[in-house]
Each structure stands twice: as C-alpha cells, then as structure tokens.
Design an enzyme around this catalytic site. Sequence first.
Site, short mmCIF file in Angstrom:
data_model
loop_
_atom_site.label_atom_id
_atom_site.label_comp_id
_atom_site.label_asym_id
_atom_site.label_seq_id
_atom_site.Cartn_x
_atom_site.Cartn_y
_atom_site.Cartn_z
N GLU A 267 0.86 -1.19 0.00
CA GLU A 267 0.00 0.00 0.00
C GLU A 267 0.89 1.23 0.00
O GLU A 267 1.93 1.24 0.65
CB GLU A 267 -0.81 0.11 1.30
CG GLU A 267 -1.95 -0.82 1.47
CD GLU A 267 -2.68 -0.59 2.81
OE1 GLU A 267 -2.72 0.56 3.29
OE2 GLU A 267 -3.19 -1.56 3.36
N LYS A 324 -14.92 4.91 6.32
CA LYS A 324 -13.67 4.95 7.08
C LYS A 324 -13.79 5.98 8.20
O LYS A 324 -14.58 6.93 8.09
CB LYS A 324 -12.52 5.32 6.14
CG LYS A 324 -12.18 4.21 5.16
CD LYS A 324 -11.03 3.42 5.69
CE LYS A 324 -10.77 2.20 4.83
NZ LYS A 324 -9.36 1.87 4.80
N GLU A 329 -8.96 9.62 5.81
CA GLU A 329 -9.03 8.20 5.43
C GLU A 329 -10.13 7.92 4.41
O GLU A 329 -10.05 6.97 3.65
CB GLU A 329 -9.26 7.32 6.66
CG GLU A 329 -8.02 7.11 7.51
CD GLU A 329 -8.34 6.27 8.73
OE1 GLU A 329 -8.21 5.05 8.62
OE2 GLU A 329 -8.74 6.84 9.75
#
Length: 458
Positions: A267, A324, A329
């Site tokens: 990620e 999220k 986020e």
Amino acid sequence: MAKKTLVLRHPILLLLLYTLFLFHQSTAAKLSIGINYGTVADNLPPPSQVANFIKSQTTIDKIKIFDANPNILRAFANSDVSVTVAVANADIPAVAKLPAAQSWVVNNILPFYAQTKIHRIAVGNEVIATSDKTLIAHLLPAMKSIYSALKVAGITNIEVSSPHSMGILSTSDPPSSGRFRHGYDKIIFAPILDFHRQTKTPFMVSPYPFFGFTDKTLNYALFKPNGGVFDETTGLNYTNMFDAQLDAVYSAMNRLGYGDVDIVVAESGWPSAGDPGQPGVSMDNAASYNGNLIRHVNSGKGTPLMPNRTFETYVFALFNEDLKPSNSERNFGLFRPDFSPVYDVGILRNAQSIAPGPANPTAPSPSNPDKKWCVPKQDASDEELQANLNFACNSGVDCTPIQSNGPCFEPNTVRSHASFAMNAYYQANDRNDYDCDFTNTGVVTMTDPSYKNCKYVV
Ligand SMILES: *[C@@H]1O[C@H](CO)[C@@H](O)[C@H](O)[C@H]1NC(C)=O
Ligand SMILES: *[C@@H]1O[C@H](CO)[C@@H](O)[C@H](O)[C@H]1NC(C)=O
C-alpha cells in the site's frame, strides 16, 4: 573483417534502436500498476461493474483486496487482472493448523482458481501493528499452513505473504540505519524472511510518506523538487521519502542477511481531502504523490540501495471509502463510487475522456492537447528556479542544450535554463499538469517558448 561486420550490423542496430524506441513509446503511454480495492463503504458499485471498469478503462493490472469476497473473485474471472486475496487477521490462529488452512483454501480459493488469476494470498494485514501476541505468534505458522494447503490442493503458483506497516522498524532515518523492532528482529522477522527466501515469495510493506512528512519535508515526501537528504553512512543522496522508506526496510532485511528477498509495496497513497487545514492534504498533493509514485515504480530505476530493482506496487486506494473513520481516510481513492476520477494519475486508457478536475487549475483547455509546454511562472524566484533546474536535470532529462556550448545556453540566466529543464521534465513525464507544478512555480502554456536555435522539447 571487423569493418565488414560493423557495416552489416548497422541496419540491425538501427532496427534494434527503433524497436527500443517503439517499446519506450508504448510503455510510456501504458503504466502498469496495482491497486487496493477496499470496500469500507456503503455506496460502491457492484464488483462486476468495478471489474469491467478496471479492465476496459484503466491500465490497472493487479488488484489487492482485504478479504476473499466471492463476488469480487467471481467478477475478475477470465481477465488478465491478477488478484491478491487476504486471510482476515481474526482467522490467523485457526488457519495456523493445517486442517483449517485446507478448509480455507477449499472454501475461498478453489471455487475461483484458476479462472480468476489469484496470484497471492496475504495472510493477515499489518499483524505486528496489532501488538496482539497471539496473532503475532501465529502469523508464520499460518503462512506455512496456507502454503502447505495450496500444495495439497495441487496449486503451486499462488504466493503466500503478509503485508507489514512501517511500524515494524525501530529506526529508519537515515535509510542505512533501518532495523526491525528490537525483540521482533531475530524471533519474528528472520524466520518470516527465511520462509520468503525458501518459497521465492516477496516481503510486503506499506511505505506511507504521508504519515512521515513534516513542514520541512513535504516536497521530499511528494517527489517534488527539494534539497534531498544525504545518508552519510552510504554517501547516497535521497530525493524522495518513498525511496528512503523502502531502503530503510531493505537495510533492516539486509542486517538479518535477507537483502535478496523481493519487496512488494502493499500500500501507498495520499488523501485528496481531509479536515480543514490538515497539513499536506490537498487534491494537488494527492495527484502529485500518486502520479509520481506510479511513474517512479514503473521507471525501473529502483532506489539508491536497490538500483534497477522493480517493486510490484499497489496504490491505496481504488475508491474513496465513506465508512472509514476520519475525513482523510475517506479520501484516499483515485475514483469516486460513480467511477469519475478524483484526479488524473495517468492510468486511464483514454486520457482525453477525463474531464479536467480541480486538480488542474493551471491547465488551459487545449485545442491541440499534443502541443503544450511548461515554463516558470512570472513570480517564481531565482532560488526556486535553481531548485527546479537541479531537480529536473538530476531526474535524467537531457540538459546538454543548456550547457556552455549548447544552443539554449544563452541567455545564461537561471530563469532561462530552468525554463528549458522544467519543460524537458514535463515532456519526459507525459505532460501531466502536476509535472509542471514545481511547487506552484511552473505553468503550462500553449505558446512554444523556442527561440533561435534553441528548440524546446515537445
Ligand atoms: C542531493 O540532491 C538534491 C536534489 O537533487 C541536491 O539539491 C543536493 O545538492 C544533493 N546533495 C548531495 C550531497 O549530493
Ligand atoms: C542499473 O542500470 C544502469 C543503466 O542500465 C546501469 O548502468 C547500472 O550499472 C545498473 N546498476 C546495477 C547495480 O545493476
């Protein structure tokens, strides 16, 4: 005789160069990249539409999901998109035993393999960061039993790994000082790395300059022009934080004797929106980080400690995910749930079809999109332009025309030289608007800045 072969080889050489040129052209236009397809949202389109979108509209060729959602696995059947599926953290203690691992493979993999190109199983996610001793102790046993269960099922081309956060390191600055957290290094990481070496599978990490930058290092984190960071131990100069984070991981692995194990970027990303006034969070910064990241990992340059190595990379994330916990986020996505791009990072197949978003405030509406140049803004200072000049010329573009015998040497001013170099950088990077940003000191123009014998790259 030598002369004869030389003559003979000439056309072949030309052909070879031409082939390389064509190859470069086609790869320049087509950046391959992986993406994390997270689903913490209540407004996402069905997986079949997502699969169609990824296959037909983007150059994304790998996805990573955070579970083994059967609808997603079914949706990607008979496509060239490879998939990393995950074993949930909560299942780790159970699948550490072979019978449970076999059931997991039978239930989650066999129904879709091999119509769906399942390429890897990620056992858990950031397990060390949970600080849960039971999970941590069962991680490697779980990886091993999933591996054995695949073997029992006759599957030999699905890799087994587990993604880790940068929190696995106790030291990462300078990169050469990188080491795993004390107490975890020999007991946890050495055996995991040994498993990766034996099974020829990669160690997965998630470098996030977004979580590491300060006021002073924002440009360094964004792959924008900056003063660089010098590692005195190695004598190597870092021009971006992503390389520094990867090299810190490499140093930690190497310290334990596992510098040869491959690294996959599980990620990495940057939010395009967040809380009001949240430092570093903006559409431009997200476009710059992710655009540069994708280009950087496709360039084959590697990092200062891992020259020429490539890293399979998964951007976080495909969609903005509305459930999220925090504003930032919720805004890591490259796309909105209706598939409109939040900003352009150069992975759409038909780039002309993108409506210019707020990420491109300086972009003119081009009548001929093939002819655009990048030049300094009127109010850019010489100091800023000198930094741009150094950055562009260090990035590998051809700066010989502005050297003393070159056609663009006169006028011998920082502004004129920077202008040439900034444009060369912009052109070399496929004319993305964010490549002419240069921390708000560059502007895209439709007017050819060439003069006399000085021909600007286009
Ligand atoms: C490191 O790179 C930066 C950015 O290109 C440059 O400005 C700086 O002078 C370099 N430093 C050293 C010590 O090479
Ligand atoms: C990396 O590639 C460059 C250019 O092809 C080459 O000059 C260099 O020797 C390579 N470095 C390593 C460590 O393989």
